[in-house]
Motif scaffolding. Structure first.
Motif, PDB file in Angstrom:
ATOM      1  N   VAL A  37      -6.672  16.195  -6.385  1.00 35.37           N
ATOM      2  CA  VAL A  37      -5.489  17.061  -6.272  1.00 35.37           C
ATOM      3  C   VAL A  37      -5.711  18.360  -7.059  1.00 35.37           C
ATOM      4  O   VAL A  37      -5.488  19.466  -6.547  1.00 35.37           O
ATOM      5  CB  VAL A  37      -4.217  16.342  -6.778  1.00 35.37           C
ATOM      6  N   THR A  48      -6.144  22.155  -5.445  1.00 40.48           N
ATOM      7  CA  THR A  48      -5.258  23.256  -5.829  1.00 40.48           C
ATOM      8  C   THR A  48      -6.083  24.451  -6.309  1.00 40.48           C
ATOM      9  O   THR A  48      -5.844  25.593  -5.900  1.00 40.48           O
ATOM     10  CB  THR A  48      -4.307  22.822  -6.965  1.00 40.48           C
ATOM     11  N   THR A 106      -6.391  12.173  -9.170  1.00 44.31           N
ATOM     12  CA  THR A 106      -5.844  13.357  -9.836  1.00 44.31           C
ATOM     13  C   THR A 106      -6.854  14.512  -9.798  1.00 44.31           C
ATOM     14  O   THR A 106      -6.467  15.669  -9.648  1.00 44.31           O
ATOM     15  CB  THR A 106      -5.462  13.035 -11.294  1.00 44.31           C
ATOM     16  N   VAL A 119      -0.084  16.892 -12.096  1.00 43.09           N
ATOM     17  CA  VAL A 119      -0.357  15.656 -11.371  1.00 43.09           C
ATOM     18  C   VAL A 119      -0.552  14.491 -12.347  1.00 43.09           C
ATOM     19  O   VAL A 119      -0.130  13.362 -12.078  1.00 43.09           O
ATOM     20  CB  VAL A 119      -1.541  15.814 -10.380  1.00 43.09           C
TER      21      VAL A 119
END
Lengths: 181, 210
Positions: free
Chosen positions: B171, B175, B168, A175
């Motif tokens: 995310v 995950t 970020t 990312v």
């Protein structure tokens, strides 16, 4: 949009604890709970729980401190560096990533160093910040939570925690490359 | 599992230290680590007492059970061993909410409380149940909407945008959580970890435990 999200979340974080500390006793009072007495009964356990955790924390933290002091980390870093090149992780970030599940303060030290050397807004700085911000210190959490209930046989907790850490670190690399790369 | 990890850390440390001439350092490291363990526990006493007190009030008022009922639709799939309205569910929800908001000081006592509730359902005293492993994994991979420590470090190192990492981090931690939860659920089914599952041992040999 992201500004708004940031402000909302920050305000909630700032208010959450004080509000809970007022609302819970207030609601309980209207439900005829003797709030002071209930508080004391619950709080009594605080000391026992903290003391119960001590042997678990000492075992984990002493072993990890030995590992860090020996320099074994450097060997691990050189063994794993071909793998990180493969996913596009800069070699400088690897020690911090490997330290993440072992030691919170250790990782914070390494990340601080990276931010000072490369700048917080460099790709390395962004990636190191994301890695630190996105996972917890697995072995510390394990010692505290299982220590509090005297669980010694942890079954699949270690592999599951480490798989989660690895997934978080790999996701951080991807990312960050997408957003800052 | 932890037996091997722990022994591995100690033995590898010694072997590496012997080659690199850092043997005295690992002795010093062990002592320092032990001291850190105790000071962390001491620091926890006050926060633990505060939150366990507040939690007891919430419990007596029936608020924890109410929370449990609210999130039943989600938890009944993840935590199959727990009765759907058990107080453990309410405590776990509070811990996870505190983690999301980055309230580390509150999250730990709330998580310990939840772990204690889960332990009341554990038929074995010293072996983790599937639910306890899953809950632990949720905490090691915890989603944080505001990584407060990291943001203040970025401010102090003069970042032009200290908050840039929020997106970020969300995310990456999401995950980690999804993969961690899947791993915990799947690994629990492996024969290696199934053989000492407290719920299963009990079912197979109801007399043996007593």
């Amino acid at each position: 949009m992201s500004e708004l999200f940031k402000t909302v979340i920050e305000e909630i974080s700032r208010w959450a604890i004080p509000v809970m500390l007022v609302i819970i006793p207030l609601v309980a009072h209207f439900k005829k709970v003797k709030v002071y007495e209930a508080f004391i009964d619950g709080a009594k356990e605080g000391f026992d729980v903290a003391v119960r955790i001590i042997p678990y924390l000492v075992a984990i933290l002493a072993a990890i401190a030995m590992f860090r002091a020996s320099g074994a980390m450097d060997i691990f870093v050189s063994l794993l560096s071909p793998l990180t090149n493969l996913i596009g992780m800069p070699a400088e970030v690897l020690p911090a990533a490997l330290m993440r599940p072992l030691s919170g303060s250790g990782t914070l030290g390494l990340v601080t160093e990276l931010l000072n050397t490369h700048g917080p807004d460099s790709f390395i700085g962004m990636l190191a910040s994301t890695i630190y911000g996105s996972t917890e210190t697995t072995f510390y959490v394990l010692a505290v939570y299982f220590g509090a209930v005297n669980i010694k046989k942890t079954r699949h907790a270690v592999p599951a925690g480490l798989i989660a850490d690895a997934a978080g670190i790999i996701a951080a690399v991807f990312v960050c490359r997408l957003v800052f790369g | 599992m932890l037996n091997y990890v722990w022994l591995g850390l100690v033995v590898i440390s010694f072997v590496v230290a012997a080659f690199q001439g850092t043997v005295p350092d690992i002795g010093e490291g062990a002592v320092q680590g032990a001291k850190t363990g105790v000071s962390i526990a001491i620091d926890l006493i006050g926060i633990m007492a505060l939150w366990l007190g507040v939690m007891r009030i919430a419990q007596e008022a029936g608020m924890i059970n109410m929370l449990a009922r609210l999130i039943k639709p989600v938890t009944k799939h993840l935590f199959k061993e727990i009765p759907p309205e058990h107080p453990a569910i309410g405590s776990m929800m509070l811990n996870i909410a505190a983690n999301w908001l980055g309230l580390g000081n509150a999250a730990t006592p709330l998580g310990i409380k939840a772990m204690e509730e889960l332990q009341t359902l554990n038929k074995s005293k010293d072996t983790a149940t599937n639910s306890q492993v899953l809950f632990l994994t949720l905490n090691t991979a915890s989603i944080t909407l505001i990584p407060a420590t990291m943001i203040s470090l970025r401010v102090s190192t003069n970042s032009s945008d200290p908050f840039a990492i929020i997106g970020t981090s969300i995310v990456a931690s999401t995950t980690a959580t999804v993969v961690g939860v899947s791993a915990a659920l799947l690994l629990g089914k492996l024969p290696l970890f199934r053989k000492n599952d407290p719920n299963r041992v009990q079912n197979d040999a109801p007399e043996a435990q007593k």
